[in-house]
Design a protein around this motif. Structure first.
Motif: not given
Ligand SMILES: [Zn+2]
Lengths: 283, 140
Positions: A194-200, A24-29
Motif C-alpha cells: 500500500l505504501l508503495v502505491e501511496v508513494l506513486a 501512510r500520510r508520510s509514505p517515504r519515511a
C-alpha cells in the motif's frame, strides 16, 4: 536477547506498525521505517546463536565450545534460507517479466520508448520494471480516461519505474518468505504494498493534482469489460484507502523525523547488542 | 552492433510477428527463420542469429508455435491473430496466473469492483473533489 529481538522485530513490530495509519500520510519515511525493522530482524536472527554460545563460553561453561558448531550452523541456515529465497523470488520475477515484455512488445503499439498500448477493450494500466521497462495500457484505457486522468495514471506508473519500487517489494517479499511461517506477518507485506502505491499516487498528485488521479482510480475500478470475467484481481479496499489518502494533506511535519529516529533506533538496537557482546569478548 | 541498439525498444519482436502474419496471409502458415530474416532484411542490417533469437523468445512467450520442418531447421507458425493473442494474454495475465506473477507486472489499476464497492469509491471521489475542487477545474 538478540533472539528475542529477532522474534519481536519479525512478528510483533510489523503488526503494531501496520496499525499506525498516520504513517501512510508520510509514505517515504514509513517505508524507511519498515526497511529498518526488517534489516534489524535479519541482523538479530543471524547473530543470535553464535553470540549466545560465545557468552556461555565467557561465563566459563566448558561445554559451550561444543555448542558453537550447531550455533554457527543455525546462523548459516538462516542466512542460507534468505539467500535461497532471494534467488528464487528474483529469478522467477525476472523470467516472468522478460516473457511478458516480449509479449507486449510484439503485440502492442509503441507510443514512445516506454509506453505500449494493447488492442483490448478492458481498461488497465500496469508497468513492467527492469532494464527495459514498460508501461502497458490498453485501447480501453485510452477510451476510458480523458487526457488529464491518463497523465495521472502515467505519472503513477512512471514513479514506480523510476524509484524501482519493484526492488523494495522484492526485498520485503524475500524476507517474508524466508521468515518461519508462524512468525510471518502478512499485514506487513500488505502495508508495504500500500505504501508503495501511496508513494506513486503522491508523484501523480504532484503532477496533476489529486482530482484526476482519483477519477482515474474510480474509472478503472469499475470499467472491466464483461467479456473478460476477471477473478479477484484488484484489491478494492486498498483502492478505497488510496482514495481517502488523496483527499488528505501530508502528515504533520514532525512525523517524518520521528519515524527516521525510530528507524535509526531500531537498527541500532541489534548492532549495539552485537557491539556489547564483541566488546566483552575483547575484554 | 547496430541490431542490438535497434531492438532495445523491442521493435524487432513486433516486426517479426508482422512478418509471420503477413507470410501466413500469403498462404504460408509455417515459416523458417530464413524466410522471416529475408523479409525483414529490406533496408536494414540485421543478423540471421538475431532473428533466430527473437523468434525463440516469441516461441517461449507462446506467440509462435515451433514445429519440426522437413529438413533440420524448425518452422514457426503464429499461435493466433494479433487480436486473439492479445485477448488470451490479457485473460491469462488477469486470471490464469498466480498472484505472484501478476505482481511481477505491478498491476494496480485494474478493477473488478462490485456495484456497492464502486458506489463507495464514488463517495470517496466526491470527497476528494470537494476538498480540492478549487485547485482543479474538472473534466468538462
Ligand atoms: Zn501502482
Amino acid at each position: 536477547m538478540l533472539a528475542a529481538l529477532a522474534v519481536v522485530l519479525t512478528a510483533v513490530a510489523p503488526r503494531a506498525m501496520a496499525r499506525q495509519e498516520v504513517f501512510r500520510r508520510s509514505p517515504r519515511a514509513a517505508l524507511l521505517g519498515w526497511q529498518a525493522v526488517s534489516l534489524a530482524a535479519v541482523v538479530s536472527a543471524v547473530s543470535a546463536a553464535p553470540l549466545a554460545v560465545h557468552a556461555l563460553a565467557l561465563g566459563g561453561a566448558g561445554w559451550a565450545a561444543w555448542a558453537a558448531v550447531p550455533a554457527l550452523a543455525f546462523s548459516g541456515l538462516v542466512l542460507g534460507r534468505l539467500l535461497w529465497s532471494g534467488h528464487l523470488v528474483g529469478t522467477r520475477l525476472r523470467a516472468a517479466r522478460r516473457e511478458h515484455r516480449v509479449l507486449v512488445d510484439a503485440l502492442g503499439e509503441a507510443v514512445d520508448d516506454e509506453v505500449r498500448v494493447l488492442a483490448h477493450p478492458t481498461p488497465t494500466a500496469y508497468c513492467l520494471p527492469g532494464l527495459r521497462r514498460r508501461v502497458v495500457l490498453t485501447e480501453g484505457t485510452l477510451r476510458a480516461l480523458p487526457g488529464e486522468e491518463l497523465d495521472a495514471v502515467l505519472a503513477h506508473e512512471r514513479a514506480h519505474l523510476r524509484a524501482r519500487h519493484d526492488l523494495v517489494l522484492e526485498f520485503f517479499t524475500v524476507l517474508h518468505q524466508s521468515a518461519p511461517s508462524r512468525l510471518q506477518a502478512p499485514e506487513a507485506l500488505r502495508e508495504v504494498r500500500l505504501l508503495v502505491e501511496v508513494l506513486a499516487d503522491r508523484a501523480a498528485r504532484r503532477r496533476t493534482g489529486p482530482v484526476p488521479l482519483a477519477r482515474a482510480l474510480v474509472a478503472l475500478a469499475g470499467a472491466s469489460h464483461p467479456e473478460t470475467a476477471l477473478a479477484a484481481t484488484a484489491d478494492v479496499s486498498a483502492t478505497r484507502t488510496r482514495m481517502a489518502l488523496l483527499a488528505e494533506d501530508d502528515a504533520p511535519g514532525w512525523l517524518a523525523p520521528v519515524v527516521y529516529a525510530f528507524a535509526a533506533g531500531v537498527l541500532a538496537a541489534p548492532l549495539a547488542l552485537l557491539g556489547l557482546a564483541l566488546g566483552s569478548m575483547g575484554a | 552492433m547496430p541490431t542490438k541498439t535497434i531492438n532495445k525498444l523491442g521493435e524487432l519482436e513486433r516486426a517479426v510477428m508482422d512478418q509471420v502474419w503477413a507470410l501466413g496471409e500469403s498462404g504460408e502458415p509455417s515459416v523458417s527463420v530464413r524466410q522471416v530474416h529475408e523479409g525483414l532484411l529490406r533496408g536494414r542490417d540485421l543478423a540471421y542469429t538475431t532473428v533466430m533469437t527473437v523468434m525463440g523468445r516469441l516461441a517461449d512467450a507462446g506467440l509462435l508455435v515451433k514445429e519440426r520442418g522437413s529438413g533440420r531447421a524448425y518452422l514457426y507458425a503464429a499461435a493466433g491473430t494479433r487480436e486473439e493473442l492479445t485477448a488470451s494474454s490479457m485473460l491469462g495475465q488477469l486470471q490464469g496466473l498466480p498472484s505472484a506473477d501478476r505482481r511481477a507486472a505491478m498491476l494496480h489499476f485494474l478493477g473488478d469492483a462490485t456495484a456497492e464497492e464502486i458506489a463507495d469509491l464514488k463517495a470517496a471521489l466526491a470527497e476528494v473533489e470537494k476538498r480540492h475542487g478549487r485547485s482543479n477545474g474538472g473534466r468538462s
